[in-house]
Design a protein around this motif. Structure first.
Motif, mmCIF file in Angstrom:
data_model
loop_
_atom_site.group_PDB
_atom_site.id
_atom_site.type_symbol
_atom_site.label_atom_id
_atom_site.label_comp_id
_atom_site.label_asym_id
_atom_site.label_seq_id
_atom_site.Cartn_x
_atom_site.Cartn_y
_atom_site.Cartn_z
ATOM 1 N N TYR A 154 6.399 0.761 2.619
ATOM 2 C CA TYR A 154 5.714 1.919 2.051
ATOM 3 C C TYR A 154 4.820 1.543 0.854
ATOM 4 O O TYR A 154 4.631 2.329 -0.061
ATOM 5 C CB TYR A 154 6.726 2.989 1.617
ATOM 6 C CG TYR A 154 7.737 3.318 2.665
ATOM 7 C CD1 TYR A 154 7.369 3.937 3.857
ATOM 8 C CD2 TYR A 154 9.083 2.978 2.504
ATOM 9 C CE1 TYR A 154 8.300 4.224 4.846
ATOM 10 C CE2 TYR A 154 10.014 3.264 3.491
ATOM 11 C CZ TYR A 154 9.620 3.877 4.653
ATOM 12 O OH TYR A 154 10.539 4.162 5.625
ATOM 13 N N HIS A 155 4.294 0.312 0.866
ATOM 14 C CA HIS A 155 3.450 -0.110 -0.241
ATOM 15 C C HIS A 155 2.080 0.554 -0.151
ATOM 16 O O HIS A 155 1.646 0.988 0.915
ATOM 17 C CB HIS A 155 3.291 -1.632 -0.242
ATOM 18 C CG HIS A 155 2.513 -2.153 0.938
ATOM 19 N ND1 HIS A 155 3.101 -2.375 2.156
ATOM 20 C CD2 HIS A 155 1.199 -2.478 1.092
ATOM 21 C CE1 HIS A 155 2.185 -2.816 3.010
ATOM 22 N NE2 HIS A 155 1.031 -2.881 2.399
ATOM 23 N N HIS A 156 1.420 0.632 -1.291
ATOM 24 C CA HIS A 156 0.080 1.208 -1.336
ATOM 25 C C HIS A 156 -0.871 0.301 -0.562
ATOM 26 O O HIS A 156 -0.753 -0.932 -0.628
ATOM 27 C CB HIS A 156 -0.382 1.342 -2.794
ATOM 28 C CG HIS A 156 -1.583 2.194 -2.968
ATOM 29 N ND1 HIS A 156 -2.865 1.736 -2.711
ATOM 30 C CD2 HIS A 156 -1.736 3.491 -3.372
ATOM 31 C CE1 HIS A 156 -3.732 2.695 -2.964
ATOM 32 N NE2 HIS A 156 -3.083 3.777 -3.365
ATOM 33 N N PRO A 157 -1.843 0.856 0.155
ATOM 34 C CA PRO A 157 -2.738 0.029 0.959
ATOM 35 C C PRO A 157 -3.570 -0.967 0.154
ATOM 36 O O PRO A 157 -4.056 -1.959 0.698
ATOM 37 C CB PRO A 157 -3.640 1.058 1.667
ATOM 38 C CG PRO A 157 -3.460 2.334 0.925
ATOM 39 C CD PRO A 157 -2.081 2.294 0.379
ATOM 40 N N HIS A 158 -3.748 -0.726 -1.147
ATOM 41 C CA HIS A 158 -4.508 -1.666 -1.972
ATOM 42 C C HIS A 158 -3.645 -2.825 -2.479
ATOM 43 O O HIS A 158 -4.182 -3.771 -3.066
ATOM 44 C CB HIS A 158 -5.131 -0.959 -3.179
ATOM 45 C CG HIS A 158 -6.096 0.121 -2.816
ATOM 46 N ND1 HIS A 158 -6.778 0.149 -1.619
ATOM 47 C CD2 HIS A 158 -6.509 1.222 -3.508
ATOM 48 C CE1 HIS A 158 -7.553 1.208 -1.567
ATOM 49 N NE2 HIS A 158 -7.411 1.885 -2.703
ATOM 50 N N VAL A 159 -2.341 -2.754 -2.281
ATOM 51 C CA VAL A 159 -1.445 -3.812 -2.743
ATOM 52 C C VAL A 159 -1.283 -4.834 -1.624
ATOM 53 O O VAL A 159 -0.776 -4.516 -0.544
ATOM 54 C CB VAL A 159 -0.071 -3.246 -3.162
ATOM 55 C CG1 VAL A 159 0.874 -4.387 -3.561
ATOM 56 C CG2 VAL A 159 -0.236 -2.261 -4.316
ATOM 57 N N ALA A 160 -1.731 -6.075 -1.888
ATOM 58 C CA ALA A 160 -1.638 -7.130 -0.881
ATOM 59 C C ALA A 160 -0.210 -7.625 -0.710
ATOM 60 O O ALA A 160 0.159 -8.143 0.342
ATOM 61 C CB ALA A 160 -2.556 -8.289 -1.250
ATOM 62 N N GLY A 161 0.604 -7.476 -1.761
ATOM 63 C CA GLY A 161 1.991 -7.907 -1.707
ATOM 64 C C GLY A 161 2.515 -8.173 -3.105
ATOM 65 O O GLY A 161 1.836 -7.932 -4.107
ATOM 66 N N VAL A 162 3.739 -8.667 -3.159
ATOM 67 C CA VAL A 162 4.380 -9.010 -4.438
ATOM 68 C C VAL A 162 4.703 -10.494 -4.427
ATOM 69 O O VAL A 162 5.224 -11.025 -3.439
ATOM 70 C CB VAL A 162 5.666 -8.184 -4.654
ATOM 71 C CG1 VAL A 162 6.369 -8.615 -5.932
ATOM 72 C CG2 VAL A 162 5.323 -6.692 -4.715
#
Length: 315
Positions: free
Chosen positions: A54-62
């Motif tokens: 459910y990550h934001h679409p602008h977040v590539a990852g952590v």
């Protein structure tokens, strides 16, 4: 350590003279962008990324780094110019904004340039309201776009703007006082201006919004030319530091050196962080400094000034 302190001192001096260093970089769309070096902690190759549900679409990852978990934002996606095809081939600019660390995927680091804030201009009026720029400039004939990172971050992780109810109750003291109810707010980020405006409205204060230091100085000078005293018109001025044409340090110094307006209380409010802030606040004569954005902290800083201004024996 001595070399680090030397660099900090050099940059501190430069910031106080209406100058800045820009880190220039490109995204996969080929456009040249800039970011204030003061906000850059380091530049690293893109580390392995973990996808969160459910990550934001602008977040590539952590990414797991020595500094802990670091969210990596796809800047290309955030400014609605596409999507990075392969993050593993990108570099990451690690920055601190609004008390938090973030990483931004970029395609290529160009170089660092030393510029005057007077060369940093507001975006052209014809580009509409849905852009992601705070300012633009030119370097060697090329257009450099400076992204409103606060707007990008606010869309991914909106800042909490709820205020403690007791603080609002404390402001009831203001209703029966004769101090001005207007606050001059100077910030180049539309997100930041609106955050401050909503915070002040919750305690029944009126925000007068300006976009940069030059506008603010001209506004205050015009007021003084008419024989008005700015501190009798405004409870205080809340100013960002990074602004096109004239930064907050230069604005503050100009105001404090003018006898017609030097009594105006100035609260510096910025996403910049680092060891230079305290010394710069003292150097230019600002009255207080807080980091963005915490509604309670901002309201309490305004309330503290209000109480001191209305205290028995206060000027």
């Amino acid at each position: 350590m001595s070399k680090l302190l030397h660099n900090v001192n050099q940059r501190t001096q430069m910031a106080g003279e209406n100058r800045l260093e820009l880190l220039l970089f490109r995204l996969q769309n080929g456009q040249l962008y800039g970011i204030n070096v003061f906000k850059v902690k380091k530049i690293i190759p893109c580390p392995p990324l973990t996808q969160l549900p459910y990550h934001h679409p602008h977040v590539a990852g952590v990414a797991n780094t020595m500094d802990g978990s670091l969210p990596i934002l796809d800047m290309l996606s955030a400014i609605q110019s596409g999507k990075v095809s392969d993050p593993r081939k990108q570099q990451v600019i690690v920055c601190e904004y609004n008390r938090k660390m973030q990483g931004f995927l970029v395609d290529k680091i160009e170089n660092i340039v030393n510029m005057e804030w007077s060369d940093i201009l507001l975006p052209p009026k014809g580009i509409g309201h849905r852009h992601y720029l705070t300012s633009v400039t030119r370097y060697e004939g090329r257009l450099v776009e400076i992204i409103d990172v606060e707007k990008v971050i606010s869309e991914v992780t909106p800042a909490a703007e709820e205020m403690n109810a007791s603080i609002g109750e404390d402001f009831s003291e203001l209703k029966s006082s004769e101090v001005p109810r207007k606050v001059l707010v100077v910030d180049d980020s539309v997100v930041a201006r609106n955050q401050i405006k909503r915070c002040l409205e919750k305690v029944e204060l009126e925000a007068v919004l300006l976009k940069d230091g030059k506008q603010a100085l001209e506004h205050l000078q015009a007021m003084a030319d008419e024989g008005k005293k700015p501190w009798e018109e405004y409870l205080l001025m809340i100013s960002d530091i990074e602004m096109p044409e004239m930064d907050g340090y230069t604005l503050t110094r100009q105001v404090k050196q003018d006898p017609r307006m030097q009594e105006l209380f100035i609260l510096m409010h910025t996403s910049l962080s680092g060891v230079f802030n305290e010394s710069m606040v003292k150097k230019v004569g600002a009255d207080n400094f807080i980091a963005k954005f915490d509604a309670d902290e901002l309201a309490l800083a305004v309330l503290d000034h209000f109480r001191k201004r209305t205290a028995p024996g206060a000027a």
